[in-house]
Design a protein around this motif. Structure first.
Motif, PDB file in Angstrom:
ATOM      1  N   MET A 204      25.196 -24.106 -15.883  1.00 44.54           N
ATOM      2  CA  MET A 204      23.759 -24.016 -16.140  1.00 44.54           C
ATOM      3  C   MET A 204      23.297 -25.189 -16.996  1.00 44.54           C
ATOM      4  N   ALA A 205      24.072 -25.539 -18.021  1.00 43.84           N
ATOM      5  CA  ALA A 205      23.694 -26.646 -18.904  1.00 43.84           C
ATOM      6  C   ALA A 205      23.705 -27.977 -18.168  1.00 43.84           C
ATOM      7  N   VAL A 206      24.706 -28.189 -17.337  1.00 42.90           N
ATOM      8  CA  VAL A 206      24.810 -29.440 -16.577  1.00 42.90           C
ATOM      9  C   VAL A 206      23.677 -29.555 -15.569  1.00 42.90           C
ATOM     10  N   SER A 207      23.300 -28.453 -14.946  1.00 41.90           N
ATOM     11  CA  SER A 207      22.267 -28.473 -13.908  1.00 41.90           C
ATOM     12  C   SER A 207      20.861 -28.535 -14.476  1.00 41.90           C
ATOM     13  N   ASN A 208      20.686 -28.210 -15.753  1.00 39.25           N
ATOM     14  CA  ASN A 208      19.355 -28.171 -16.363  1.00 39.25           C
ATOM     15  C   ASN A 208      19.402 -28.839 -17.741  1.00 39.25           C
ATOM     16  N   PHE A 209      19.964 -30.046 -17.785  1.00 38.96           N
ATOM     17  CA  PHE A 209      20.234 -30.688 -19.066  1.00 38.96           C
ATOM     18  C   PHE A 209      18.959 -30.901 -19.882  1.00 38.96           C
ATOM     19  N   SER A 210      17.903 -31.373 -19.258  1.00 41.95           N
ATOM     20  CA  SER A 210      16.670 -31.685 -19.995  1.00 41.95           C
ATOM     21  C   SER A 210      16.118 -30.458 -20.694  1.00 41.95           C
ATOM     22  N   GLU A 211      16.156 -29.316 -20.014  1.00 44.58           N
ATOM     23  CA  GLU A 211      15.627 -28.083 -20.594  1.00 44.58           C
ATOM     24  C   GLU A 211      16.620 -27.461 -21.579  1.00 44.58           C
ATOM     25  N   ALA A 212      17.898 -27.507 -21.233  1.00 45.94           N
ATOM     26  CA  ALA A 212      18.915 -26.872 -22.078  1.00 45.94           C
ATOM     27  C   ALA A 212      19.001 -27.513 -23.456  1.00 45.94           C
ATOM     28  N   THR A 213      18.811 -28.818 -23.538  1.00 41.68           N
ATOM     29  CA  THR A 213      18.964 -29.514 -24.814  1.00 41.68           C
ATOM     30  C   THR A 213      17.792 -29.287 -25.763  1.00 41.68           C
ATOM     31  N   GLN A 214      16.747 -28.601 -25.311  1.00 38.49           N
ATOM     32  CA  GLN A 214      15.648 -28.268 -26.209  1.00 38.49           C
ATOM     33  C   GLN A 214      16.030 -27.122 -27.142  1.00 38.49           C
ATOM     34  N   ASP A 215      17.062 -26.373 -26.784  1.00 38.79           N
ATOM     35  CA  ASP A 215      17.535 -25.271 -27.626  1.00 38.79           C
ATOM     36  C   ASP A 215      18.218 -25.843 -28.868  1.00 38.79           C
ATOM     37  N   GLU A 216      17.991 -25.187 -29.999  1.00 36.76           N
ATOM     38  CA  GLU A 216      18.580 -25.659 -31.249  1.00 36.76           C
ATOM     39  C   GLU A 216      20.103 -25.648 -31.215  1.00 36.76           C
ATOM     40  N   GLU A 217      20.685 -24.822 -30.347  1.00 41.24           N
ATOM     41  CA  GLU A 217      22.133 -24.781 -30.244  1.00 41.24           C
ATOM     42  C   GLU A 217      22.705 -26.131 -29.839  1.00 41.24           C
ATOM     43  N   PHE A 218      21.909 -26.936 -29.145  1.00 44.22           N
ATOM     44  CA  PHE A 218      22.380 -28.252 -28.715  1.00 44.22           C
ATOM     45  C   PHE A 218      22.782 -29.113 -29.901  1.00 44.22           C
ATOM     46  N   LEU A 219      22.047 -29.013 -30.995  1.00 41.75           N
ATOM     47  CA  LEU A 219      22.312 -29.850 -32.161  1.00 41.75           C
ATOM     48  C   LEU A 219      23.644 -29.519 -32.811  1.00 41.75           C
ATOM     49  N   SER A 220      24.182 -28.341 -32.536  1.00 45.29           N
ATOM     50  CA  SER A 220      25.452 -27.920 -33.146  1.00 45.29           C
ATOM     51  C   SER A 220      26.650 -28.182 -32.243  1.00 45.29           C
ATOM     52  N   LEU A 221      26.419 -28.778 -31.077  1.00 44.59           N
ATOM     53  CA  LEU A 221      27.536 -29.083 -30.197  1.00 44.59           C
ATOM     54  C   LEU A 221      28.486 -30.073 -30.873  1.00 44.59           C
TER      55      LEU A 221
END
Length: 673
Positions: A204-221
């Protein structure tokens, strides 16, 4: 009499099972069986058999009855022999019920202190989640919501309750979306037995990267997780700019710990697909400034954009197209482009209006958005031709006013020719005018030279009947008239395209004998001045010529798609082999390799309303038949416009931040005027 067993066959209420090892007979009811049904059976309804072995009946109701009784006892505070304390809250229950789980069975064994204690303390456990799990032990039911599924999963994992883990995983899977997939990915990483959920979240993250990275969880990767996503060939982003902006946000979240991470991240960014303005922002980032290697790469990318140089080995990401549709000039028509009849194949009727567009606009297929490129430097408004090469757009000929039906002189075609530099937004009028005025002509750039075909001056008797060609050589700064060895009449349906070092002419003319058509391809080699030709007969059940030809070059061959948009988007494909001088129909509709499929992914044609007025531009996809994948209504209906399908990387698209062309309601504007 006890040496023989009884076998009662209650029709469909029991399953009979004979165990040959000990002679036992098992009579098992299905799930719908109840004791009331069994007691309601009369001896007459049963088949009576006498068999060897003991009489055995399995009652499926007894288990649920026992569980219900225990739940009732717990509710009434009866026969409870242990208390579980979680976050200061006491949960009285039965020791035997707790011991039905592996976790508590081990805890309550004789080897642990809890085995002799009446109170069991659970630490690092959510009391609400434990309450739900305890309820499930007694009733077989549990309620899970988005607000508590993570706590329930954590508690179930600690208590080794696999069944509830499965329920939580199913719940999360069913509610997985781009906005939460990165959080789910991190959650699945915490528990090694959620591999299927981790796989789904990553996809899901790979297929929707632009939208997925708006989640704050992205910053903790972690850096490893971020690189894992960026290196995936299937990563899909709206634009590469989204990738860069996400990386900058990630770097800024913990700058003291991520300063050197850019050394590993930058090679995974497709710099050839990033806007220059964003590259300059990245160039000024502290992490980049501290790395001479990274700084050099970004500076080189900016220079390539300015020069219009493609990086052949670096491809755009999945979902990002290098295609660009450019529309030049024309006149606006009165129309509400967002309104259509119930039958989408018949757009609402539109009427011409006197308002010229007087500009160039473009459609970016990634965002399905129109942008204003530049205003035209001439009073000529329509019927021009546009071609591109090495960061330049050539705009030639045209007429100042639209053609008027009926008698009277037609507006003379223009001899003016301009070259537009996309990166710097500047126009240059060619120092020498065209040899003849042209309008409604076609143009291509081959080997750095500009070729104009057709649309000769209305006053030129020869040009009204025969197609002519002129060539402009920028190095010489002069026009050269190139004689057409093939005789092409203006009545022919003509398509001109570039094919390697050749100018290719695709013509369709009706035959006189059988009612079919003759498809002919002429190729002119710019370097040798040599000509090649191939032709074939074609026709179809509708006895009409195609509405458009869409040529694509690959594998040293020219693939020509004939599209009948008025006939349910039916299409045919022909292959022109220049070396063999052959033109054959491709009945297999098979594209030979991935490169060809990629080349044919986007083709754009205008959808007209039958009056040569367009209000929609469609993206046609490859396949057995061409069909519109996307229909993008124009901000206003047009007629007399010219059109070019080109590549962003060839015209300097990434050097400019263009203004969005907002949708206009032309009718309301005219009414207010």
């Amino acid at each position: 009499m006890f040496g023989r067993g009884l076998y009662y066959d209650f029709q469909d209420d029991y399953d009979y099972d004979y165990d040959e090892s000990d002679g036992d007979h098992n009579y098992e009811s299905d799930d719908s069986y109840t004791s009331s049904r069994l007691l309601g059976k009369s001896i007459e309804e049963a088949s009576f058999h006498i068999e060897e072995g003991p009489f055995r009946i399995k009652n499926h109701v007894q288990g649920p009855k026992l569980l219900a009784e225990l739940a009732s006892q717990r509710q009434n505070g009866e026969f409870l022999d242990v208390v579980v304390e979680v976050e200061g809250i006491e949960f009285p229950c039965h020791r035997a019920v707790l011991a039905s789980t592996p976790y508590f069975k081990t805890m309550l064994s004789s080897n642990f202190a809890e085995s002799s204690s009446n109170v069991v303390h659970l630490h690092e456990t959510d009391s609400s989640s434990f309450s739900k799990i305890l309820e499930f032990l007694y009733t077989g039911e549990i309620s899970i919501s988005k607000d508590d599924v993570q706590d329930v999963l954590q508690t179930a994992h600690m208590l080794q309750f696999d069944k509830i883990l499965q329920y939580c995983q199913k719940f999360i899977q069913d509610n997985l979306c781009p906005n939460n997939c990165l959080g789910v990915l991190r959650l699945a990483d915490m528990y090694g037995d959620l591999s299927d959920l981790k796989k789904s979240a990553r996809t899901m993250a790979v297929s929707n990267f632009s939208e997925a990275t708006q989640d704050e969880e992205f910053l903790s990767l972690s850096l490893e997780d971020l690189l894992d996503l960026l290196r995936d060939d299937d990563l899909t982003a709206t634009t590469e700019d989204d990738v860069v902006n996400s990386v900058i946000r990630w770097l800024n979240h913990a700058p003291e710990n991520r300063q050197t991470a850019i050394l590993k991240i930058l090679p995974e960014i497709r710099l050839s697909c990033v806007k220059v303005s964003l590259l300059r922002k990245l160039e000024s980032h502290p992490a980049i400034r501290d790395s001479a290697e990274c700084l050099a790469k970004i500076t080189a990318a900016i220079e390539r954009h300015t020069l219009g140089t493609q990086v052949q080995e670096e491809e755009a990401r999945s979902g990002v197209s290098d295609k660009l549709a450019i529309i030049v000039g024309g006149w606006k028509a009165v129309n509400k482009p967002h309104l259509h009849n119930n039958d989408e194949s018949e757009p609402l009727s539109v009427q011409p209006s006197p308002g010229p567009l007087q500009s160039m606009i473009c459609l970016d297929p990634d965002k399905e958005q129109y942008y204003h490129i530049a205003n035209l430097p001439t009073s000529v408004n329509g019927y021009m031709s546009v071609a591109s090469a090495e960061g330049y757009l050539y705009v030639t000929g045209g007429r100042e006013n639209p053609l008027v039906d009926g008698e009277g002189p037609k507006p003379a075609p223009s001899k003016q020719a301009f070259r537009y530099h996309f990166p710097s937004d500047t126009w240059l009028r060619l120092p020498v005018d065209m040899p003849v005025g042209r309008a409604g002509h076609q143009s291509v750039v081959v080997d750095g030279k500009l070729f104009l075909v057709g649309g000769g001056s209305d006053g030129d008797a020869e040009a009204t009947s025969l197609v002519t060609m002129d060539c402009y050589d920028p190095k010489e700064g002069a026009w050269i008239k190139v004689p057409l060895r093939p005789t092409i009449h203006t009545s022919s349906d003509l398509t001109v395209t570039a094919f390697g070092d050749k100018v290719v002419f695709i013509t369709v003319t009706p035959t006189e004998s059988d009612g079919l058509f003759n498809l002919c391809v002429h190729s002119f080699d710019v370097k040798t001045n040599g000509w090649r030709k191939a032709d074939t007969r074609f026709g179809n059940a509708w006895a009409q010529t195609p509405d458009v030809f869409l040529p694509t070059s690959a594998n040293h061959k020219l693939y020509i798609r004939a599209v009948y948009t008025s006939a349910a988007h039916y299409s045919e494909q022909y292959i022109f082999d220049d070396e063999e001088e052959t033109l054959n129909r491709d009945d297999t509709h098979y594209f030979e390799d991935d490169f060809l499929r990629a080349q044919r992914e986007y083709h754009y044609i205008f959808i007209t309303n039958g009056q040569e007025i367009v209000d929609t531009i469609s993206n046609y996809a490859s396949g057995n038949n061409y069909y519109p994948k996307k229909r993008a209504p124009l901000p206003f209906a047009l007629f007399g416009q010219s059109f070019l399908e080109t590549q962003k990387s060839c015209v300097g698209w990434y050097c400019r931040d263009l203004a969005v062309l907002e949708e206009e309601d032309e009718q309301e504007r005219l009414d207010e005027a």
